[in-house]
Scaffold this motif. Sequence first.
Motif, mmCIF file in Angstrom:
data_model
loop_
_atom_site.group_PDB
_atom_site.id
_atom_site.type_symbol
_atom_site.label_atom_id
_atom_site.label_comp_id
_atom_site.label_asym_id
_atom_site.label_seq_id
_atom_site.Cartn_x
_atom_site.Cartn_y
_atom_site.Cartn_z
ATOM 1 N N LYS A 348 0.832 -1.206 0.000
ATOM 2 C CA LYS A 348 0.000 0.000 0.000
ATOM 3 C C LYS A 348 0.870 1.261 0.000
ATOM 4 O O LYS A 348 0.565 2.255 -0.680
ATOM 5 N N ALA A 349 1.944 1.178 0.791
ATOM 6 C CA ALA A 349 2.848 2.340 0.824
ATOM 7 C C ALA A 349 3.469 2.589 -0.555
ATOM 8 O O ALA A 349 3.576 3.743 -1.021
ATOM 9 N N VAL A 350 3.855 1.491 -1.211
ATOM 10 C CA VAL A 350 4.444 1.620 -2.547
ATOM 11 C C VAL A 350 3.436 2.174 -3.538
ATOM 12 O O VAL A 350 3.748 3.023 -4.400
ATOM 13 N N GLU A 351 2.164 1.689 -3.392
ATOM 14 C CA GLU A 351 1.126 2.206 -4.295
ATOM 15 C C GLU A 351 0.923 3.703 -4.099
ATOM 16 O O GLU A 351 0.798 4.480 -5.067
ATOM 17 N N LEU A 397 -4.992 9.609 -13.027
ATOM 18 C CA LEU A 397 -4.694 8.957 -11.744
ATOM 19 C C LEU A 397 -5.718 7.854 -11.412
ATOM 20 O O LEU A 397 -5.378 6.805 -10.864
ATOM 21 N N SER A 398 -6.994 8.133 -11.756
ATOM 22 C CA SER A 398 -8.035 7.112 -11.525
ATOM 23 C C SER A 398 -7.772 5.877 -12.370
ATOM 24 O O SER A 398 -7.938 4.728 -11.918
ATOM 25 N N GLN A 405 -5.420 -1.951 -8.961
ATOM 26 C CA GLN A 405 -6.373 -2.820 -8.252
ATOM 27 C C GLN A 405 -6.684 -4.086 -9.065
ATOM 28 O O GLN A 405 -6.823 -5.179 -8.530
ATOM 29 N N ARG A 406 -6.763 -3.909 -10.386
ATOM 30 C CA ARG A 406 -7.073 -5.075 -11.238
ATOM 31 C C ARG A 406 -5.915 -6.071 -11.224
ATOM 32 O O ARG A 406 -6.141 -7.297 -11.157
#
Length: 410
Positions: A348-351, A397-398, A405-406
């Motif tokens: 999550k941090a990397v994302e 960004l979206s 996520q995919r």
Amino acid sequence: MHPLHASLHNELHARPSIYFDGPAILHHFAFLQESVQRSALLNQLAEAADIRMETSAAQQIVDCQHLTLKWEQHTEFFTLTVMQHIDADTPQWPSPPTLLKPLLEENAQAIVSATLLRIESAHQWAGSVEDYGFDHPTGSRVAGNDATIWSDFQLNENHINRLLLVNNSLDRYRLGRMARRLFDIETYRMMAMLGLPEAKHLSHELAQYEQQLTTLSTQHAEQQQAAPEPLFKSLTALSAQLERCGAQTRQRFSATEAYARIVFTRIEELREERLGDYPRLGTFILRRFQPAVRYCAAMSQRLETLAASATRLNDLLRTRAQVEIEVQNSKILNSLNERTSSQLKIQKAVEGLSIIVISYYLFSLFKLGLQSLNALGAEISPLTAAAVIAPLSIGILSAIAWRIQRVKKH
């Protein structure tokens, strides 16, 4: 008809008795021999009696030299009965007929039961049982008081047990069946007693195995933290020994139980009645025979109980080992969960950092684009630039977040 119909039906006639009129002498021998040895014995008997023997038959009754011979083949043993009538020159307790002496001497080690039955009429016998050389005799009225049986169950110098039957009113058919019952009692009694030496030997072994099992049970109860592998090895060795004992004695003890039931049945068929102050024949036999049979049954039950206890201890050890394995697996799973949680946090941090970096590069690109347009003379107001850049950045960004996520989902 079924192919076995005739043979199964004829089993009713497979074990006939010798029917005769008294007075007479009957010699009965039981040989503990295998089928090959029985064939040799029958050939010997045929040669001695100079008659033809049907070795494939279950039994045969033949007459030769003023004798009646009857032989029978059983599962474990072979029986031979010889009947001769009494005359003035017949000894009180005669030796076996001369034609049988070579056969009996050669197969002496196989004789498991030898019985001599003397049958006399009530009006011709000596009148006193002491005249027949019995020491502390037992006697009973049998067959509804139609006959009297005497014996002291002491072996003579030839290791033969002697019985005296005084006939009151038995005809030849009932007399033959009565003689057969007496021989069955003696033969099956001796065959049942073959289990006693094995039971005594097994008792000493079981005492050692019980001590071993007690030690293993104590170790299991007191050393819960110790490794179960040594206990498993010792218990496996003990279980193998118990299984060996069971395989070696199961057939003998089962045969003892079956033979004992036949003895009990034959004694009941005598329909005994007390004769004066003498102990009854069947009571005398049962008082000494039943404890031996029960001892064999007790040893068999003791072996089964010990084997069952070893199995239960084995199950407890397996349960203990399984619990320890499950605890270890639980710790491993918890460790894996912690690692997975850490990896998710790092991911999550990397994302987040990736989105920040991408956002930074996007805004940098848009800034360079605007500066390029200003250098070319195209004046764009800050409000217009924000209106164009903001939705476009949000959309890019979206899309990037949706793509991340995919990939995670797959």
